[in-house]
Scaffold this active site. Structure first.
Site, mmCIF file in Angstrom:
data_model
loop_
_atom_site.group_PDB
_atom_site.id
_atom_site.type_symbol
_atom_site.label_atom_id
_atom_site.label_comp_id
_atom_site.label_asym_id
_atom_site.label_seq_id
_atom_site.Cartn_x
_atom_site.Cartn_y
_atom_site.Cartn_z
ATOM 1 N N GLY A 20 0.847 -1.193 0.000
ATOM 2 C CA GLY A 20 0.000 0.000 0.000
ATOM 3 C C GLY A 20 0.874 1.232 0.000
ATOM 4 N N GLU A 78 -4.511 7.814 -2.849
ATOM 5 C CA GLU A 78 -3.376 8.484 -3.506
ATOM 6 C C GLU A 78 -2.323 8.929 -2.494
ATOM 7 O OE1 GLU A 78 -3.432 10.843 -6.981
ATOM 8 O OE2 GLU A 78 -5.383 10.091 -7.613
#
Length: 390
Positions: free
Chosen positions: A137, A375
């Site tokens: 991640g 993001e």
């Protein structure tokens, strides 16, 4: 010295203001009426996609050379902001189309640009971005998806997680490891098509917010694609991915601005109508101070976001390097934190009504949360800022 009338520093152009007016009108007429239902049913906002495509607002960033509108970075921000003001899920159509296709624009061959940007500009296809994985991640360079060269092809195997608009998008920019020894310098980028054999999707995630935008895993099982679908040279994919995020974090800031503006507008109207103790609650100083703080944070976030968009545009146009990495991270981080605070306060201003689904503010509060996470979490944005202090 410049005269007062033509002093354009810190002022949007007339064209940008006109764009805002037209997108706001479209969003209120064609997107807002479906926003609650889209959230309630967790369904894709097809009405929004149709309206945006019909008005060439679904992927305004695509250069004119490939059939697009060629909108600058600030115009793109304004489109996303105004759509998010009424429906955050719908704003992910123009936002993710930019995220998914920007690697092709930044690093792709002329052939790739012609092949994939044309259908995107026409509205025949949407573009998604595949970077995150179940175990990669924030540490995106730790990805496991592999791409192995086999003659004139690459064979891709792996799982991508948290992919926005997965299954709806036709095209996917996929980051995959081509040389496991080199960590981030061994990652390459590819365009994968939904119709490629071996591509499949997981069940939609059951999310707190942005329920109208499907988020799924993308499975790549022995997906064989032509070698010319690599974006840029082998080993440059991670650098392209990071450069993309410098530009597209600003679109998340734009989304946060829109959500916050929608919440502030609604709360402002409500406190003028709602009466307690014999007068509108907007007359009470405690309420006025809350509104003042909300508006102040929103305007600070907007100025930072627009300044970042201007830097993005100048760099895209071939200007000298600027501190875009810092500004993109700062805009995304500040605007999303502000959106969470503003939507939470807006719910508070409506009292018990704010907590119900009969009013849009609880949806806006839920939608705002993701802007602090995707993001790059805001914790990661602070690391990025600290490493790139101007």
């Amino acid at each position: 010295m410049a005269g007062t009338v033509d002093f354009d520093l810190y002022r949007t152009s007339e064209e940008h203001d006109m764009l805002r007016d037209s997108v706001r009108s479209l969003a209120e007429a064609k997107i807002a009426p479906f926003a609650a239902e889209v959230d309630e049913q967790a369904r894709f906002p097809q009405e929004a996609r149709d309206a945006l495509t019909l008005n060439d607002l679904h992927a305004v960033h695509v250069p004119e050379a490939y059939g697009g509108a060629g909108a600058d970075a600030l115009a793109t921000v304004i489109v996303i902001e105004e759509v998010a003001r009424v429906c955050a899920s719908s704003s992910l159509i123009p936002a993710v189309n930019k995220l998914g296709s920007l690697p092709v624009i930044l690093s792709g061959s002329e052939e790739l640009k012609k092949k994939y940007l044309g259908p995107l500009a026409k509205g025949d296809a949407m573009f998604s971005y595949c970077l995150s994985e179940p175990d990669a991640g924030s540490d995106a360079a730790g990805m496991k998806t592999r791409a192995v060269r086999d003659g004139d092809h690459y064979v891709l195997d792996g799982v991508k997680r948290w992919i926005t608009n997965a299954s709806v998008s036709e095209y996917y920019t996929v980051m995959a490891v081509t040389d496991p020894e080199k960590r981030s310098k061994g990652i390459s980028a590819f365009v994968v098509e939904k119709s490629d054999p071996g591509v499949s999707f997981g069940a939609p995630e059951k999310k707190l917010g942005i329920k109208g935008s499907p988020t799924r895993e993308v499975y790549l099982d022995n997906v064989r694609i032509p070698a010319d679908r690599m974006i840029g040279a082998e080993g440059t994919g991670f650098a392209t991915a990071m450069k993309t995020l410098d530009h597209t974090r600003i679109t998340i800031a734009a989304q946060a601005l829109g959500i916050a503006q929608g919440a502030l507008d609604y709360a402002k109207g409500y406190v003028q109508e709602r009466k307690q103790f014999g007068k509108p609650i907007g007359d009470f100083q405690g309420v006025q101070f809350m509104l003042a703080d909300m508006a102040m944070k929103l305007e600070a976030a907007r100025q930072l976001t627009y300044a970042a968009a201007a830097k993005s545009e100048r760099i895209s146009a071939g200007g000298k390097p600027e501190d875009l990495t810092f500004f993109g991270a700062a805009a995304k981080c500040y605007a999303s934190d502000a959106a969470m605070e503003i939507t939470t306060d807006a719910v508070q201003l409506l009292g018990g009504y704010g907590y119900t689904r009969d009013y849009p503010l609880e949806r806006m509060m839920r939608d705002a949360k993701i802007t602090q996470i995707y993001e790059g979490t805001n914790q990661v944005q602070r690391i990025v800022m600290a490493r790139n202090l101007p």
